[in-house]
Design an enzyme around this catalytic site. Structure first.
Site, PDB file in Angstrom:
ATOM      1  N   PHE A  44      23.432  32.548  42.578  1.00  0.00           N
ATOM      2  CA  PHE A  44      24.540  31.825  41.720  1.00  0.00           C
ATOM      3  C   PHE A  44      24.441  30.374  42.211  1.00  0.00           C
ATOM      4  O   PHE A  44      24.183  29.871  43.114  1.00  0.00           O
ATOM      5  CB  PHE A  44      25.800  32.496  42.749  1.00  0.00           C
ATOM      6  CG  PHE A  44      26.995  31.981  41.712  1.00  0.00           C
ATOM      7  CD1 PHE A  44      27.512  32.291  40.619  1.00  0.00           C
ATOM      8  CD2 PHE A  44      27.812  30.693  42.236  1.00  0.00           C
ATOM      9  CE1 PHE A  44      28.368  31.808  39.923  1.00  0.00           C
ATOM     10  CE2 PHE A  44      28.769  29.928  41.630  1.00  0.00           C
ATOM     11  CZ  PHE A  44      29.185  30.485  40.473  1.00  0.00           C
ATOM     12  N   ASP A  64      19.641  25.126  47.101  1.00  0.00           N
ATOM     13  CA  ASP A  64      21.207  25.095  46.827  1.00  0.00           C
ATOM     14  C   ASP A  64      21.801  25.376  47.950  1.00  0.00           C
ATOM     15  O   ASP A  64      22.004  26.539  48.549  1.00  0.00           O
ATOM     16  CB  ASP A  64      21.311  26.004  45.868  1.00  0.00           C
ATOM     17  CG  ASP A  64      23.079  25.979  45.471  1.00  0.00           C
ATOM     18  OD1 ASP A  64      23.629  25.660  46.342  1.00  0.00           O
ATOM     19  OD2 ASP A  64      23.070  26.725  44.195  1.00  0.00           O
ATOM     20  N   LYS A  97      30.731  22.505  48.320  1.00  0.00           N
ATOM     21  CA  LYS A  97      31.986  23.289  49.012  1.00  0.00           C
ATOM     22  C   LYS A  97      32.519  22.453  50.290  1.00  0.00           C
ATOM     23  O   LYS A  97      33.355  22.186  50.010  1.00  0.00           O
ATOM     24  CB  LYS A  97      31.416  24.815  49.409  1.00  0.00           C
ATOM     25  CG  LYS A  97      31.256  25.514  48.149  1.00  0.00           C
ATOM     26  CD  LYS A  97      31.328  26.966  48.269  1.00  0.00           C
ATOM     27  CE  LYS A  97      31.489  27.728  47.203  1.00  0.00           C
ATOM     28  NZ  LYS A  97      30.186  28.004  46.142  1.00  0.00           N
TER      29      LYS A  97
HETATM   30  C1  LIG Z   1      29.971  28.004  44.886  1.00  0.00           C
HETATM   31  C2  LIG Z   1      28.508  27.629  44.484  1.00  0.00           C
HETATM   32  C3  LIG Z   1      28.089  26.865  43.179  1.00  0.00           C
HETATM   33  C4  LIG Z   1      29.072  26.427  42.355  1.00  0.00           C
HETATM   34  O1  LIG Z   1      29.843  25.429  42.798  1.00  0.00           O
HETATM   35  P1  LIG Z   1      31.235  24.866  41.900  1.00  0.00           P
HETATM   36  O2  LIG Z   1      31.771  23.649  42.867  1.00  0.00           O
HETATM   37  O3  LIG Z   1      32.064  25.875  41.726  1.00  0.00           O
HETATM   38  O4  LIG Z   1      30.762  24.426  41.024  1.00  0.00           O
HETATM   39  C5  LIG Z   1      26.622  26.803  43.320  1.00  0.00           C
HETATM   40  N1  LIG Z   1      25.857  27.377  44.042  1.00  0.00           N
HETATM   41  C6  LIG Z   1      26.262  27.997  45.306  1.00  0.00           C
HETATM   42  C7  LIG Z   1      25.213  28.616  46.068  1.00  0.00           C
HETATM   43  C8  LIG Z   1      27.513  28.279  45.331  1.00  0.00           C
HETATM   44  O5  LIG Z   1      28.064  29.186  46.441  1.00  0.00           O
END
Ligand SMILES: *Cc1c(COP(=O)(O)O)cnc(C)c1O
Length: 418
Positions: A146, A231, A260
Site C-alpha cells: 500500500f 516506504d 503517519k
Molecule cells: C498510510 C500509508 C500510506 C499513505 O499515507 P497517506 O498519508 O494516507 O497518504 C502510504 N504508504 C504506507 C505504507 C502507508 O501505511
C-alpha cells in the site's frame, strides 16, 4: 468507562450529519470521538476507549501530549505559514533531526504519505533518467503493498481493489510477490529505475518478511545500480522499535518516505534521500504550498525529540516500543493457544502487531470496540494493533484481556434464532 451513557444523543447527531454531508469514502465505526489523553479517547457521549489504533499509527505519543501541544500552541502564536519562498526555522530544525538520525542527507517536506511517495517516484525517475540510463523509468513494487491514493501511488499499490474504476493509470509500474528476492531479481530490466517497498506491509495485514529478505532486495538494487525506496510511512518513527525499520535489517535505503507518526497527528510527510540523489531536484522540480510549514514542522520536531528522549526508567520510547511489543506478542500468543480454532498467527515488530484469524476480523474488532478497545481489521482477517509508543504494561494487559473476551465471543456460534 464501559457503560455507554444513556441516549447517545450527541454521538448520534454527529454520526447522522456525517452520513449526510461527507463523501461515502470510509467504512466508519459508529463512534464520534471528541477528546483524547494519552492512550485513551472519549466519544461525544463520554464513553471511554483504549486506543490501540492511534489514528492508524499516527499518534505515537498518544493524544494531547503536553509537549507537542505546547509546541503547536507556541508556533501558532508566532507564525503558522509563510510559503517555501522563505527559509523556515522549524523546518530546518526538523530536517536536521531527521538527517542526524537516519541515512539521509536531505529532506523534502509535504503533507501526507501519498505525497511523500509521489515525490519519491518523481525523484527516482529523474535520477534514473539523468544518472543511470535514459530509458529507465519503471518502478518495481510489491504485491499486497500500500502506497497511497493518488493516481501514481495507487498504481504503485499492489492491490487491485484500490484501482478499480480509475483507469487509465499511469504507466511504469510492475509488481512482484513480496518476500521473494528471486522474483524481484527476475523483474529488473533495462527499464527499471527503482524498487519501492515497505519493510513490513501494514495495510495488507502486518506482513513481516523473512530474515535477510530486505538485505537481498538491497543486493538486487546494488547489482543493477537502481534505487531502493523504502516506504516507512507506517513502520517509521519508532513504530517497530527502532526509529526506522531498516535499522533492524542491516541495510540503508537510497530514498525513504515518512508521514503517519511524524507529526503526532498534525499532517506532515517527508521524502528523505542521500546527497547524490537529492541533487537531481533543482528549483522548480518539485514543490508544495503547505509542505514543511512552520506549524506542522514545530509539531513534528517536538514529537521526534520526545520519541528520542522520553521513556519510563530513563529509556527512550523506542525501548518502550520494543519492550511493550514483546509483552503484547507474548500475551497474544497466550490468547492464540486458548483460541486455536480462531487465531491462525500472531506477528509483528515493536508496536506494529497483527493477529491473523482464520475468519473475518471485523466481528472481533467490533466486539472489542463494544468492550472499549479500538483496533482495526486489515486485509479482512487480521486484527491490527498500533498502540501509541507510550503504552504502559497495564494498558497492554487491558487490551489483551478485552481481545481475549472478544475472541471468545466471536468463536461461540451465535445462538440460533427462535
Ligand atoms: C498510510 C500509508 C500510506 C499513505 O499515507 P497517506 O498519508 O494516507 O497518504 C502510504 N504508504 C504506507 C505504507 C502507508 O501505511
Amino acid at each position: 468507562m464501559k457503560t455507554p451513557s444513556p441516549g447517545r444523543f450527541l454521538s448520534r447527531q454527529i454520526i447522522e450529519e456525517s452520513e449526510r454531508v461527507l463523501m461515502p469514502t470510509y467504512g466508519r465505526f459508529p463512534v464520534a470521538l471528541v477528546r483524547g489523553r494519552g492512550c485513551r479517547v472519549w466519544d461525544a457521549d463520554g464513553t471511554e476507549y483504549l486506543d490501540f489504533l492511534s489514528g492508524v499509527a499516527v499518534c505515537a505519543l498518544g493524544h494531547a501530549h503536553p509537549e507537542v501541544t505546547a509546541a503547536i500552541r507556541a508556533q501558532a502564536e508566532r507564525l503558522v505559514h509563510v510559503s517555501n519562498y522563505f527559509h523556515i526555522e522549524p523546518q530546518v530544525r526538523l530536517a536536521r533531526l531527521l538527517v542526524d538520525h537516519s541515512f539521509a542527507d536531505r529532506v523534502f517536506f509535504c503533507n501526507s504519505g501519498a505525497e511523500a511517495n509521489e515525490g519519491a517516484i518523481k525523484l527516482a525517475r529523474k535520477y534514473a533518467k539523468e544518472r543511470i540510463g535514459a530509458g529507465r523509468f519503471e518502478i518495481v513494487a510489491m504485491a499486497g503493498s500500500f502506497h497511497g491514493r493518488t493516481l501514481a501511488t495507487l498504481t504503485a499499490t499492489g492491490q487491485e481493489k484500490v484501482k478499480e474504476g480509475f483507469d487509465p493509470l499511469p504507466p511504469g509500474f510492475v509488481h512482484v510477490p513480496f518476500d521473494d528476492a528471486a522474483a524481484l531479481e527476475a523483474a529488473v530490466t533495462e527499464k527499471t529505475a527503482a524498487v519501492l517497498i515497505e519493510p513490513i506491509q501494514g495495510e495488507s495485514g502486518v506482513k513481516v518478511p523473512s530474515d535477510g529478505y530486505l538485505a537481498a532486495v538491497r543486493g538486487v538494487c546494488d547489482r543493477h545500480g537502481i534505487l531502493l525506496i523504502l516506504d516507512e510511512i507506517q513502520t517509521g518513527i519508532g513504530r517497530t522499535g527502532t526509529l526506522f525499520a531498516y535499522e533492524q535489517c542491516g541495510i540503508v535505503p537510497d530514498v525513504m518516505t515518512l508521514a503517519k507518526g511524524l507529526g503526532n497527528g498534525v499532517p506532515i510527510g517527508a521524502l528523505l534521500a542521500t546527497e547524490k540523489i537529492a541533487q537531481v531536484f533543482g528549483p522548480g522540480s518539485h514543490g508544495s504550498t503547505f509542505g514543511g510549514n512552520p506549524l506542522a514542522c514545530a509539531a513534528a520536531a517536538a514529537t521526534l525529540s520526545v520519541i528520542l528522549r522520553d521513556g519510563p526508567r530513563g529509556e527512550t520510547l523506542l525501548d518502550n516500543s520494543l519492550r511493550m511489543g514483546a509483552h503484547l506478542l507474548a500475551g497474544l500468543n497466550a490468547i492464540r493457544a486458548k483460541h486455536p480454532d480462531v487465531v491462525a498467527d500472531v506477528r509483528g515488530r515493536g508496536l506494529m502487531i497483527g493477529l491473523e484469524l482464520n475468519r473475518d476480523a471485523k466481528p472481533v474488532v467490533d466486539e472489542a470496540l463494544s468492550r472499549g478497545l479500538i483496533a482495526n481489521a486489515a486485509a479482512g482477517n487480521v486484527v491490527r494493533l498500533l498502540p501509541p509508543l507510550i503504552v504502559t504494561e497495564a494498558e497492554a494487559d487491558e487490551a489483551i484481556e478485552i481481545l481475549d473476551a472478544a475472541l471468545l465471543r466471536a468463536s461461540v456460534p451465535s445462538p440460533a434464532a427462535c
